[in-house]
Design an enzyme around this catalytic site. Structure first.
Site: not given
Length: 169
Positions: A85, A107, A128, A131
């Site tokens: 990241k 998250s 965020h 799903n």
């Protein structure tokens, strides 16, 4: 999850680019989007014209440069690896326009971890998704100490514009 975030956004009249460094993953994303849209049409949840319009706004590329060079907002949704990241945020800092907002879908990692990877940390935040991103309405908009009010508002407004229910964290 990135492809779901991108397709959801394309459904709301935004041009989106989804990318991966692996060309096979990109091909899978294209095929998945085609299959998803065809399924919406066959179930009567979307007209063919609507599906074609969404498909025309959903772009897949294996080039991060192509995906980010004209972006107003980037949602990083790679695997949960801090080093990877950091690398993405550093690359995005060099590629994306200087006005572009850079968000992470993480998250488990707050955006403050990545604020030193960019020239202007005021444009970094968390966005965020839950799903599956195409179904779940809730999104968390996480403002770090470094995140400007303008960045927070833009991320919040985008969330609402794409049919999500944002909550401030």
């Amino acid at each position: 999850m990135g492809r779901q975030i991108a397709l959801n956004t394309a459904k709301y009249d935004f041009q989106v680019y989804v990318t991966d460094s692996n060309a096979e993953v990109c091909e899978q994303a294209r095929a998945w989007a085609d299959e998803y849209l065809a399924g919406r049409v066959s179930k009567g949840r979307m007209t063919q014209e609507e599906a074609d319009a969404v498909a025309a706004r959903f772009h897949v590329t294996d080039s991060l440069e192509e995906a980010a060079r004209n972006a107003d907002l980037v949602i990083e949704a790679i695997f949960e690896n801090e080093d990877a990241k950091h690398d993405i945020f550093k690359k995005l800092n060099a590629i994306a326009p200087k006005h572009a907002i850079l968000t992470t879908n993480s998250s488990t990692m707050v955006s403050s971890i990545f604020k030193d990877d960019v020239d202007d940390p005021t444009r970094v935040a968390n966005l965020h998704y839950f799903n599956p991103a195409l179904v779940m309405k809730l999104v968390e908009v996480i403002r770090g100490e470094h995140t400007s009010d303008e960045t927070f508002k833009a991320v919040w407004d985008l969330s609402e514009a794409i049919g999500k229910v944002p909550v401030e964290v």
